[in-house]
Write a protein that holds these residues in place. Sequence first.
Motif, PDB file in Angstrom:
ATOM      1  N   GLY A   1       0.804  -1.222   0.000  1.00  0.00           N
ATOM      2  CA  GLY A   1       0.000   0.000   0.000  1.00  0.00           C
ATOM      3  C   GLY A   1       0.833   1.267   0.000  1.00  0.00           C
ATOM      4  O   GLY A   1       0.685   2.116  -0.891  1.00  0.00           O
ATOM      5  N   PRO A   2       1.739   1.441   0.975  1.00  0.00           N
ATOM      6  CA  PRO A   2       2.541   2.674   1.009  1.00  0.00           C
ATOM      7  C   PRO A   2       3.432   2.862  -0.214  1.00  0.00           C
ATOM      8  O   PRO A   2       3.501   3.965  -0.776  1.00  0.00           O
ATOM      9  N   VAL A   3       4.118   1.802  -0.654  1.00  0.00           N
ATOM     10  CA  VAL A   3       5.083   1.941  -1.738  1.00  0.00           C
ATOM     11  C   VAL A   3       4.384   2.189  -3.074  1.00  0.00           C
ATOM     12  O   VAL A   3       4.767   3.099  -3.835  1.00  0.00           O
TER      13      VAL A   3
ATOM     14  N   ALA B   1       1.566  17.507  -0.019  1.00  0.00           N
ATOM     15  CA  ALA B   1       1.993  16.146  -0.358  1.00  0.00           C
ATOM     16  C   ALA B   1       2.287  15.333   0.899  1.00  0.00           C
ATOM     17  O   ALA B   1       1.928  14.150   0.988  1.00  0.00           O
ATOM     18  N   THR B   2       2.904  15.972   1.899  1.00  0.00           N
ATOM     19  CA  THR B   2       3.228  15.276   3.145  1.00  0.00           C
ATOM     20  C   THR B   2       1.967  14.841   3.881  1.00  0.00           C
ATOM     21  O   THR B   2       1.936  13.766   4.508  1.00  0.00           O
ATOM     22  N   VAL B   3       0.917  15.626   3.818  1.00  0.00           N
ATOM     23  CA  VAL B   3      -0.336  15.304   4.519  1.00  0.00           C
ATOM     24  C   VAL B   3      -1.180  14.317   3.725  1.00  0.00           C
ATOM     25  O   VAL B   3      -1.773  13.382   4.294  1.00  0.00           O
ATOM     26  N   MET B   4      -1.236  14.475   2.414  1.00  0.00           N
ATOM     27  CA  MET B   4      -2.175  13.696   1.605  1.00  0.00           C
ATOM     28  C   MET B   4      -1.679  12.284   1.295  1.00  0.00           C
ATOM     29  O   MET B   4      -2.507  11.367   1.155  1.00  0.00           O
TER      30      MET B   4
ATOM     31  N   PHE C   1       7.509   9.690   2.528  1.00  0.00           N
ATOM     32  CA  PHE C   1       7.283   9.552   1.089  1.00  0.00           C
ATOM     33  C   PHE C   1       6.675  10.829   0.514  1.00  0.00           C
ATOM     34  O   PHE C   1       7.092  11.326  -0.539  1.00  0.00           O
ATOM     35  N   GLY C   2       5.670  11.354   1.204  1.00  0.00           N
ATOM     36  CA  GLY C   2       5.032  12.587   0.736  1.00  0.00           C
ATOM     37  C   GLY C   2       5.986  13.760   0.707  1.00  0.00           C
ATOM     38  O   GLY C   2       5.992  14.556  -0.247  1.00  0.00           O
ATOM     39  N   ALA C   3       6.823  13.876   1.750  1.00  0.00           N
ATOM     40  CA  ALA C   3       7.791  14.970   1.799  1.00  0.00           C
ATOM     41  C   ALA C   3       8.800  14.850   0.654  1.00  0.00           C
ATOM     42  O   ALA C   3       9.163  15.854   0.027  1.00  0.00           O
TER      43      ALA C   3
END
Length: 269
Positions: free
Chosen positions: A110-112, A161-164, A218-220
């Motif tokens: 999921g994350p990757v 991006a960091t939040v979403m 990842f978002g950052a």
Amino acid sequence: MSYLKPNNSFITNSFMIDIKQKFIDFFIDVANVMSYLKSVAKNILHSTFEKGEFLKQCYQIGNKSVGLISITGIIIGLVLTIQSRPPLVEFGAVAMLPGMVAISIIREMGPVITALICAGKIGSSMGAELGSMRVTEQIDAMEVSNTNPVNFLIVPRVLAATVMIPILTLYADVIGIFGSWLGVNIKDDVSFTLFMHQAFDSVEFIDLLPALIKSFFFGAVIGLVGCYKGFNAGRGTESVGVAANSAVVTASLLLIVVDLIAVQITDLL
């Protein structure tokens, strides 16, 4: 008949000059990146960013990615289930299938996968948008008019991006597990309630927490790389495409590196 022989010393000197220039360019790039990160961090910590632009970027990131993540999440759940079922049938461990797929999706897939999709959609969009603004001298106009372009253009995008990305990751996890239930029902007849009980009986909070934490990183990474490539694009029109392409490639590579580091840290805990 005589032949001209290559001058070995000239070739050697040319080669050394090229190597020296590459080292110089590398250290210049490192200095630019460090200056960029310092400027972004300073504006995040000591300035009031544009909340309207931040909310706009959050909406755009979610709106651009949710459809593709939905399709990809269902397919991942289906593929993991269909591929994992035959070996488990041989050992009579089909009941372990929901829990195994759920842990695989929540911890890693999921994350990757979500981050890589967003690197392609969001990173390229940021690189192209800011690159276009650099080419058309809009960023230069902001600097001349005493408007801080980092605070207005970069900080809201990086924070959005960091939040979403973690929110989209949670959504991808849910959709992936739902796709796994669909995959199980291709060969068996399992109720949705029973499947969810079997899936989440094997999942613990410690499985979700590291995945969620690395999703913030990842978002950052996606936001920082996409904005950096666009903000520092060249002056020609072709530099917009170069910035977008470079943002995707660099962000994807860094995501894999961050994931490797995160897995090593999680394994030590």
